[in-house]
Write a protein that holds these residues in place. Structure first.
Motif, short mmCIF file in Angstrom:
data_model
loop_
_atom_site.label_atom_id
_atom_site.label_comp_id
_atom_site.label_asym_id
_atom_site.label_seq_id
_atom_site.Cartn_x
_atom_site.Cartn_y
_atom_site.Cartn_z
N ASN A 332 19.47 0.15 -24.95
CA ASN A 332 18.17 0.71 -24.54
C ASN A 332 17.48 -0.18 -23.51
O ASN A 332 17.02 0.29 -22.46
CB ASN A 332 17.27 0.88 -25.76
CG ASN A 332 15.92 1.47 -25.41
OD1 ASN A 332 15.82 2.63 -25.06
ND2 ASN A 332 14.87 0.68 -25.52
N GLN A 333 17.44 -1.49 -23.78
CA GLN A 333 16.75 -2.40 -22.87
C GLN A 333 17.52 -2.60 -21.58
O GLN A 333 16.93 -2.87 -20.53
CB GLN A 333 16.48 -3.73 -23.56
CG GLN A 333 15.53 -3.62 -24.76
CD GLN A 333 14.27 -2.85 -24.44
OE1 GLN A 333 14.10 -1.70 -24.89
NE2 GLN A 333 13.38 -3.43 -23.66
N THR A 334 18.84 -2.44 -21.62
CA THR A 334 19.64 -2.50 -20.39
C THR A 334 19.27 -1.35 -19.47
O THR A 334 19.10 -1.52 -18.25
CB THR A 334 21.14 -2.47 -20.71
OG1 THR A 334 21.50 -3.65 -21.43
CG2 THR A 334 21.97 -2.38 -19.43
N ARG A 335 19.13 -0.15 -20.03
CA ARG A 335 18.74 1.01 -19.22
C ARG A 335 17.37 0.78 -18.57
O ARG A 335 17.19 1.07 -17.37
CB ARG A 335 18.70 2.28 -20.08
CG ARG A 335 20.06 2.84 -20.44
CD ARG A 335 19.94 4.24 -21.00
NE ARG A 335 19.19 4.26 -22.26
CZ ARG A 335 19.74 4.13 -23.46
NH1 ARG A 335 21.04 3.95 -23.57
NH2 ARG A 335 18.99 4.16 -24.54
N ILE A 336 16.44 0.27 -19.34
CA ILE A 336 15.10 0.04 -18.81
C ILE A 336 15.12 -1.06 -17.74
O ILE A 336 14.47 -0.94 -16.69
CB ILE A 336 14.13 -0.32 -19.95
CG1 ILE A 336 13.91 0.91 -20.84
CG2 ILE A 336 12.81 -0.84 -19.41
CD1 ILE A 336 13.03 0.66 -22.04
N ALA A 337 15.89 -2.12 -17.97
CA ALA A 337 15.98 -3.20 -16.99
C ALA A 337 16.55 -2.70 -15.67
O ALA A 337 16.09 -3.09 -14.59
CB ALA A 337 16.83 -4.34 -17.55
N LYS A 338 17.54 -1.84 -15.74
CA LYS A 338 18.12 -1.28 -14.51
C LYS A 338 17.10 -0.43 -13.77
O LYS A 338 17.04 -0.46 -12.53
CB LYS A 338 19.36 -0.45 -14.85
CG LYS A 338 20.56 -1.28 -15.27
CD LYS A 338 21.75 -0.40 -15.60
CE LYS A 338 22.97 -1.23 -15.96
NZ LYS A 338 24.15 -0.38 -16.31
N LYS A 339 16.28 0.30 -14.50
CA LYS A 339 15.27 1.13 -13.84
C LYS A 339 14.20 0.25 -13.18
O LYS A 339 13.77 0.52 -12.05
CB LYS A 339 14.63 2.07 -14.87
CG LYS A 339 13.59 2.99 -14.27
CD LYS A 339 13.16 4.07 -15.24
CE LYS A 339 14.22 5.13 -15.38
NZ LYS A 339 13.74 6.32 -16.12
N VAL A 340 13.77 -0.80 -13.88
CA VAL A 340 12.80 -1.72 -13.29
C VAL A 340 13.38 -2.37 -12.04
O VAL A 340 12.68 -2.53 -11.02
CB VAL A 340 12.38 -2.78 -14.32
CG1 VAL A 340 11.55 -3.89 -13.65
CG2 VAL A 340 11.58 -2.16 -15.45
N ALA A 341 14.66 -2.73 -12.07
CA ALA A 341 15.30 -3.34 -10.90
C ALA A 341 15.32 -2.38 -9.72
O ALA A 341 15.10 -2.79 -8.57
CB ALA A 341 16.71 -3.77 -11.26
N ARG A 342 15.57 -1.09 -9.98
CA ARG A 342 15.56 -0.10 -8.89
C ARG A 342 14.18 0.02 -8.27
O ARG A 342 14.03 0.11 -7.04
CB ARG A 342 16.04 1.26 -9.40
CG ARG A 342 17.53 1.32 -9.70
CD ARG A 342 18.00 2.75 -9.82
NE ARG A 342 17.39 3.46 -10.92
CZ ARG A 342 17.88 3.49 -12.17
NH1 ARG A 342 18.98 2.81 -12.46
NH2 ARG A 342 17.28 4.18 -13.11
#
Length: 390
Positions: A332-342
């Motif tokens: 879950n937090q990996t998905r959110i981290a990738k979105k924040v990075a984008r």
């Protein structure tokens, strides 16, 4: 050599903003923990300063919002400008209440508040002057070795260890968790100056063709200036930053009181997993995103909320389900981290040197004068991270 019984459920390595907040969340849920932090005092400078609405909501859940609101400055509006005209405005006041603003609070203040709140809950939870050395994972526990000024090879036994020890995490390295990513060519110089502008409590983002200049208000009559540079400046100085601002904007910062100056590059890294056996990661130990947009620290606090909930769920549960629970935390937090990075990548791209800034400025002006301006405000305040868009 000192040994303790394996009675501490969680040991946190790193007592910065993320490690301190995780400890508060755990103690509020009745889960005993210890935080090992090398520094005896909070950081001496302002560093990360933007506290987003999602974080203020997390603070409210554990009852620590008020000291932040008393110490911080509420930014309710952002202004986008070219060299010579206004492109548009973003009104955070139109976002979800009650925290419809970004709170500017220097990191030294943030850490002091979190240390004070943690001490109220458990005066023994934070162990300062403690340098993490290693851990040894057993079937039912983890044995952590650390040193202090008084004694080396001290040991503490725990059910789990959480690495909140930054992008160069020793916990992550010793757990052999791969950390992959890239370094961008983008570089910046920033400094905190006495506020001599007319912007008051508003943030300003300038987009001249030579590159981004950000200008954010701080408490106590100060203002943070961030300037895009063509290359990394190893020894930043007030004269260099002032010269860049004057060349691009015609604004004079020469001779203005300055309290902090630094240069930085931009990286994006992600751990292959945030959970491996009895080792867990949160904050920069798990993910590093561009500081442009000021979302990295807030992302770490979001990790803490989910991780604390995971620990609470596992209380008095069969330990066999722990692997699944922590795998879900990691995914879950990996998905959110990738979105924040984008999102951070978009912010950086808009601020780069432009050969033809007219088209970028036209795009921004259209977005800030259309129904999309509310969506833009939500993106800047870290809303919608659980949605599909961006």
């Amino acid at each position: 050599m000192t040994r303790t019984k394996p009675e501490i459920p969680v040991v946190i390595i790193g007592g910065g903003p993320v490690g301190l907040f995780l400890a508060i969340c755990l103690l509020k849920k009745g889960i005993e923990c210890r935080v090992l932090e090398k520094r005896k005092e909070p950081v001496p400078d302002s560093r990360s300063l933007g506290i987003h609405p999602v974080s203020l909501e997390l603070f409210e859940e554990v009852g620590i919002t008020e000291p932040f609101l008393s110490a911080g400055l509420k930014i309710r509006k952002g202004i986008a400008l070219s060299e010579d005209k206004k492109l548009g405005e973003i009104f955070f006041e139109n976002c979800r209440k009650p925290y419809n603003y970004i709170l500017a609070c220097p990191q030294f203040t943030t850490e002091k508040i979190l240390r004070d709140e943690l001490a109220k809950l458990n005066g023994h939870a934070l162990i300062t002057g403690a340098t993490f050395q290693s851990f040894l994972e057993h079937e039912q526990s983890v044995e952590i070795t650390y040193s202090t000024d008084q004694q080396t090879n001290q040991r503490i036994s725990s059910n789990y260890v959480v690495g909140c020890d930054g992008k160069n995490s020793m916990v992550r390295q010793q757990a052999s968790i791969h950390f992959s990513g890239k370094r961008y060519n983008d570089t910046y110089i920033m400094g905190d100056f006495e506020d001599t502008t007319d912007f008051g409590p508003d943030a300003a983002v300038f987009l001249p063709k030579e590159g981004l200049i950000e200008c954010f208000p701080l408490p106590n009559g100060m203002r943070r200036w961030v300037v895009k540079t063509d290359e990394y400046i190893p020894k930043p100085g007030q004269l260099k930053l002032a010269a860049l601002v004057q060349d691009r904007l015609g604004y004079d910062l020469f001779g203005v009181k300055s309290t902090m100056l630094s240069s930085f590059g931009v990286q994006q890294f992600l751990a292959e997993t945030f959970a491996k056996g009895r080792v867990l990661l949160a904050g920069d130990a798990a993910h590093v995103v561009s500081p442009i947009g000021g979302q990295g620290m807030n992302l770490g606090w979001m990790d803490c909320r989910v991780l604390a909930d995971s620990f609470a769920f596992l209380t008095n549960k069969n330990s066999e389900i722990a692997e699944q629970v922590f795998r879900e935390y990691s995914e879950n937090q990996t998905r959110i981290a990738k979105k924040v990075a984008r999102r951070a990548e978009i912010n950086m791209a808009l601020g780069r040197r432009q050969r033809m800034p007219f088209f970028r400025n036209l795009f921004l002006k259209g977005m800030l004068h259309s129904p999309l301006k509310r969506k833009a405000a939500e993106l800047f305040t870290m809303r919608g991270l659980d949605s599909w868009w961006v």
